[in-house]
Design a protein around this motif. Structure first.
Motif, PDB file in Angstrom:
ATOM      1  N   LEU A 111      -5.634   1.119   0.396  1.00  0.00           N
ATOM      2  CA  LEU A 111      -6.566   0.430   1.295  1.00  0.00           C
ATOM      3  C   LEU A 111      -7.777  -0.100   0.526  1.00  0.00           C
ATOM      4  N   ALA A 112      -8.189   0.649  -0.495  1.00  0.00           N
ATOM      5  CA  ALA A 112      -9.302   0.168  -1.325  1.00  0.00           C
ATOM      6  C   ALA A 112      -8.897  -1.099  -2.080  1.00  0.00           C
ATOM      7  N   ALA A 113      -7.641  -1.132  -2.563  1.00  0.00           N
ATOM      8  CA  ALA A 113      -7.149  -2.337  -3.249  1.00  0.00           C
ATOM      9  C   ALA A 113      -7.157  -3.522  -2.281  1.00  0.00           C
ATOM     10  N   ARG A 114      -6.753  -3.247  -1.044  1.00  0.00           N
ATOM     11  CA  ARG A 114      -6.766  -4.319  -0.044  1.00  0.00           C
ATOM     12  C   ARG A 114      -8.197  -4.798   0.208  1.00  0.00           C
ATOM     13  N   ASP A 115      -9.111  -3.861   0.317  1.00  0.00           N
ATOM     14  CA  ASP A 115     -10.507  -4.258   0.522  1.00  0.00           C
ATOM     15  C   ASP A 115     -11.003  -5.142  -0.620  1.00  0.00           C
ATOM     16  N   ALA A 116     -10.607  -4.787  -1.838  1.00  0.00           N
ATOM     17  CA  ALA A 116     -11.073  -5.540  -3.004  1.00  0.00           C
ATOM     18  C   ALA A 116     -10.465  -6.942  -3.063  1.00  0.00           C
ATOM     19  N   LEU A 117      -9.247  -7.096  -2.529  1.00  0.00           N
ATOM     20  CA  LEU A 117      -8.499  -8.343  -2.759  1.00  0.00           C
ATOM     21  C   LEU A 117      -8.226  -9.141  -1.496  1.00  0.00           C
ATOM     22  N   LYS A 118      -8.720  -8.688  -0.352  1.00  0.00           N
ATOM     23  CA  LYS A 118      -8.218  -9.305   0.881  1.00  0.00           C
ATOM     24  C   LYS A 118      -8.674 -10.749   1.095  1.00  0.00           C
ATOM     25  N   GLU A 119      -9.651 -11.195   0.348  1.00  0.00           N
ATOM     26  CA  GLU A 119     -10.049 -12.604   0.481  1.00  0.00           C
ATOM     27  C   GLU A 119      -9.223 -13.539  -0.412  1.00  0.00           C
ATOM     28  N   GLU A 120      -8.367 -12.985  -1.238  1.00  0.00           N
ATOM     29  CA  GLU A 120      -7.572 -13.818  -2.152  1.00  0.00           C
ATOM     30  C   GLU A 120      -6.509 -14.593  -1.380  1.00  0.00           C
ATOM     31  N   ASP A 171      -4.287  10.292  -0.726  1.00  0.00           N
ATOM     32  CA  ASP A 171      -4.891   9.618  -1.879  1.00  0.00           C
ATOM     33  C   ASP A 171      -4.236   8.246  -2.117  1.00  0.00           C
ATOM     34  N   TYR A 172      -2.879   8.202  -2.029  1.00  0.00           N
ATOM     35  CA  TYR A 172      -2.187   6.907  -2.184  1.00  0.00           C
ATOM     36  C   TYR A 172      -2.711   5.895  -1.175  1.00  0.00           C
ATOM     37  N   ILE A 173      -2.776   6.348   0.096  1.00  0.00           N
ATOM     38  CA  ILE A 173      -3.163   5.403   1.151  1.00  0.00           C
ATOM     39  C   ILE A 173      -4.611   4.960   0.969  1.00  0.00           C
ATOM     40  N   ALA A 174      -5.457   5.893   0.606  1.00  0.00           N
ATOM     41  CA  ALA A 174      -6.868   5.537   0.390  1.00  0.00           C
ATOM     42  C   ALA A 174      -6.994   4.514  -0.744  1.00  0.00           C
ATOM     43  N   LYS A 175      -6.245   4.753  -1.828  1.00  0.00           N
ATOM     44  CA  LYS A 175      -6.327   3.820  -2.962  1.00  0.00           C
ATOM     45  C   LYS A 175      -5.742   2.458  -2.599  1.00  0.00           C
ATOM     46  N   ILE A 201       0.900  -1.160   0.000  1.00  0.00           N
ATOM     47  CA  ILE A 201       0.000   0.000   0.000  1.00  0.00           C
ATOM     48  C   ILE A 201       0.930   1.198   0.000  1.00  0.00           C
ATOM     49  N   ILE A 202       1.242   1.647  -1.210  1.00  0.00           N
ATOM     50  CA  ILE A 202       2.338   2.614  -1.379  1.00  0.00           C
ATOM     51  C   ILE A 202       1.894   4.009  -0.922  1.00  0.00           C
ATOM     52  N   ALA A 203       2.865   4.735  -0.374  1.00  0.00           N
ATOM     53  CA  ALA A 203       2.577   6.116   0.032  1.00  0.00           C
ATOM     54  C   ALA A 203       3.772   6.986  -0.316  1.00  0.00           C
ATOM     55  N   LEU A 204       3.509   8.103  -0.970  1.00  0.00           N
ATOM     56  CA  LEU A 204       4.515   9.156  -1.123  1.00  0.00           C
ATOM     57  C   LEU A 204       3.792  10.473  -1.269  1.00  0.00           C
ATOM     58  N   GLU A 205       4.557  11.551  -1.219  1.00  0.00           N
ATOM     59  CA  GLU A 205       3.892  12.857  -1.131  1.00  0.00           C
ATOM     60  C   GLU A 205       3.555  13.464  -2.481  1.00  0.00           C
ATOM     61  N   THR A 212       2.866  11.521   7.317  1.00  0.00           N
ATOM     62  CA  THR A 212       2.450  10.301   6.612  1.00  0.00           C
ATOM     63  C   THR A 212       3.041   9.056   7.272  1.00  0.00           C
ATOM     64  N   PHE A 213       4.325   9.130   7.665  1.00  0.00           N
ATOM     65  CA  PHE A 213       4.908   7.976   8.363  1.00  0.00           C
ATOM     66  C   PHE A 213       4.088   7.630   9.610  1.00  0.00           C
ATOM     67  N   ALA A 214       3.695   8.664  10.356  1.00  0.00           N
ATOM     68  CA  ALA A 214       2.929   8.413  11.578  1.00  0.00           C
ATOM     69  C   ALA A 214       1.613   7.712  11.249  1.00  0.00           C
ATOM     70  N   ARG A 215       0.999   8.150  10.165  1.00  0.00           N
ATOM     71  CA  ARG A 215      -0.266   7.523   9.758  1.00  0.00           C
ATOM     72  C   ARG A 215      -0.057   6.075   9.323  1.00  0.00           C
ATOM     73  N   VAL A 216       1.031   5.865   8.580  1.00  0.00           N
ATOM     74  CA  VAL A 216       1.361   4.511   8.118  1.00  0.00           C
ATOM     75  C   VAL A 216       1.544   3.580   9.314  1.00  0.00           C
ATOM     76  N   VAL A 217       2.241   4.066  10.341  1.00  0.00           N
ATOM     77  CA  VAL A 217       2.487   3.237  11.524  1.00  0.00           C
ATOM     78  C   VAL A 217       1.163   2.876  12.202  1.00  0.00           C
TER      79      VAL A 217
END
Lengths: 441, 441
Positions: free
Chosen positions: B172-181, B166-170, B151-155, B200-205
């Protein structure tokens, strides 16, 4: 239409001479074992009527690789003793195994195994240093591979010879027996500064001058070698060799890991060559050769695999890649040893060091047709923006599809041609069982 | 007799757990995609009645390799720009190409090409960091390969996302779509200290803690990165990340080239993992990671290929060899990173870093049958005194014969199973033509 033996038409030809050149849709015309012409395939089809035509539609054709330093028969000790310090490795494993097993049969069988491995990796010529060079030469002839045989010299006795005089006499006798063989040439091969006396070095230099031979010697491989030389001779090995007249265009300095600026300058001024052996230098923790600095000074740097006991593969694609990558990190410069330079080191520089650059090392009219084709195919080699990048960084021996030596096919679709595989495999297994049981005692 | 799906009988099995173990003439019993038992073949034949039996008479069977760091889709830029300094390479070539071409289609096709290459090299799981992770995940599923998606993040903005939120939201959405795989897992993937803010690092943690995910981040790759961090944050990157709570057992520190003793100590004490990428570190002239020192301190060191734009092969056999050889020269110790340790780094250590060591990384009952068979055959792999030596030093991806992921065959006799090769090759060629023409302007 001119009748010729063989026309090779490739997607790309990288002739190495002229430098940094990639020719798309070119052909190599071969007759009587030699390269006649390199030309666009469309022109070749109008000009030549070949007895045999080989289409290499998704391939790159390069000169056969030149392995500038190996001990071929040591394939039989591949993986016998890994992950050990140099002196323990030598004294407790390699030397006892050699003392027990080295013989003409051992050298013949081990060299034949090495030839099989090297040919499949696109190597068409190797610079050999080991005992019983006549047996190695016979194996190379049998394999249809080019070899420069070392007339080895060292002071202490082995199953091969008693003292330096005996080594040299036996080496010269091997040369006398084999000197008419078209695939063979010779080097003087004093083993190393720490195993060869001043007197013997002086004799080696004299013979090299008389017979016009290169001088193939391990040099500045380890810090220990240098310290020992300073203690014993009050000189670093390269300075000692210079004083003995051994530093000059004949010199092939193998390893050349620990080199200060003056020493790099010395090799450059005297026109000496270096045989860079990156995998071996890493595996034995010898150190990092300053290859970019040597190339910058114009030193002729070829590449060697060293023996299979310290590498453990006789794979010049691997060495080319490791050399190109390592040079960058050592020089702290991502532009050091670019792909074209790595390929030139693995081909033309090796030929030049051996005094064979008029005969091999590039795809040029008049030279022998020692050639190697690499299949540029997916997934590993796709996409392809620049075939020379793939040669240095992405391809491996697994992608070598065809190999010719003096126009004769030796590898076809990745398979050895004319090799007695079963007999070679059986003999390898016999040696394996012998070494595994007897060496452990 | 117990009915099972699959019985693999190999000349040798190297299970990685228990450590430094080579089992001769053993079999692996597989049922419902998982390893049931590892036992002598003679016993297996009495105990199991398999629906399918595979005899690997001259092979060594190992756990599937885990590629602990890659940017899979960058295969489409393989060899696009070599032999350049890092910043010129990024700014003039890679970033413009990504700005123009990065899209779900690009990522899907490039990742599929990467999967084809990795599977043929015995890699069964990869830790991925790139844009459009959902497209990468779909490609991995299509290839039947295990992937940990970042779940990539950069500024800064890219065609994928506008800002860190936006990176983190996207992602997390990918994870939601694929997490049962079943084949997919996820990591938080803040790109690097120099592209990600403190906030952003703090949020990632926080998210990593909440969702129990590893944190996959480039760290201490170059000297420049460290100097910049000192200038901007008055702290070296690793100290900055520690202060932000990112250093802990979740951390996968990628590269970790420039590490002083205190920093090695810090990673060890906090139980962090390292993704060592030796080829990439050499090619970009980043430097030499102190791998032996990290292993001595008990740090969990896995191995990664990095992306094909800076390597240029996704070949964990190559990386295992380069890691084992380089560790010795860097530590000035020929005993550093012996063959067994290199294999463990390329398998179990990678699994552990990803939090997947209960599921993969060794051949142990209850784990998924992610397996790789290597043909130990002449001439390249003969003789054989110790198969683990051959794995680290002599073998290459060319000798990989069979690969299974969760018990399903993916490579058989070196060929991909169930891959739409023609379609993949055509799409690769389309991208090649696009990138070659458009990037040069």
């Amino acid at each position: 239409m001119q009748a010729i033996d063989l026309l090779l038409s490739a997607r790309w030809v990288i002739p190495v001479e002229p430098r940094e050149t990639t020719l798309a849709d070119h052909s190599v015309a071969v007759n009587a074992g030699r390269i006649l012409e390199v030309l666009p395939t469309a022109d070749a089809e109008r000009r030549y009527d070949p007895a045999e035509r080989v289409r290499l539609d998704s391939h790159v054709l390069i000169p056969g690789l030149v392995n500038l330093h190996t001990h071929a028969a040591m394939t039989l000790m591949r993986g016998l003793a890994d992950d050990l310090p140099l002196m323990e490795w030598l004294k407790d494993h390699i030397w006892p195994a050699e003392a027990k097993h080295a013989s003409p049969e051992f050298v013949h069988d081990g060299t034949l195994l090495a030839c099989a491995e090297m040919l499949r990796a696109g190597v068409t010529c190797f610079n050999e240093m080991y005992f019983f060079p006549e047996a190695a030469g016979r194996a190379a002839i049998e394999a249809g591979m080019r070899a420069a045989l070392g007339i080895i010299a060292l002071e202490f006795p082995t199953p091969y010879a008693a003292d330096a005089g005996d080594y040299i006499a036996k080496g010269l006798a091997a040369r006398d027996a084999l000197k008419e063989e078209a695939l063979l040439s010779f080097c003087m091969a004093p083993h190393a500064p720490y195993t060869v006396s001043d007197r013997t070095f002086a004799r080696v230099v004299t013979i090299a001058e008389e017979l016009d031979l290169p001088i193939h010697v391990h040099l500045h491989e380890t810090r220990h070698e240098i310290e020992e030389s300073i203690a014993q001779f009050r000189a670093r090995p390269i300075e000692r060799l210079r004083a003995l007249g051994a530093v000059g265009p004949r010199l092939i300095a193998v390893h050349a890991v620990h080199m200060d600026e003056q020493e790099i300058d010395l090799l450059a001024r005297f026109g000496a060559s270096v045989a860079h052996c990156p995998s071996s230098n890493l595996k034995l923790a010898s150190g990092f050769a300053p290859v970019a600095a040597m190339l910058d000074r114009g030193i002729n740097v070829g590449i060697g695999t060293d023996g299979a006991a310290s590498n453990n593969r006789l794979d010049l694609f691997q060495e080319m890649r490791t050399a190109a990558l390592l040079a960058k990190a050592v020089a702290n410069d991502a532009e050091a040893m670019p792909a074209h330079q790595a390929l030139a080191a693995a081909t033309l520089a090796g030929a030049r060091a051996l005094g064979l650059d008029a005969a091999i090392g590039s795809i040029a009219p008049g030279k022998f047709a020692d050639l190697c084709a690499i299949a540029i195919e997916p997934p590993e080699l796709a996409p392809c923006y620049d075939p020379v990048s793939h040669l240095a960084y992405s391809a491996g021996r697994g992608q070598v599809s065809h190999v010719w030596v003096a126009g004769a096919i030796r590898v076809e679709q990745g398979k050895l041609v004319g090799f007695e595989n079963r007999s070679l495999n059986n003999r390898t297994l016999l040696w394996q069982n012998k070494l595994a049981t007897e060496t452990k005692t």
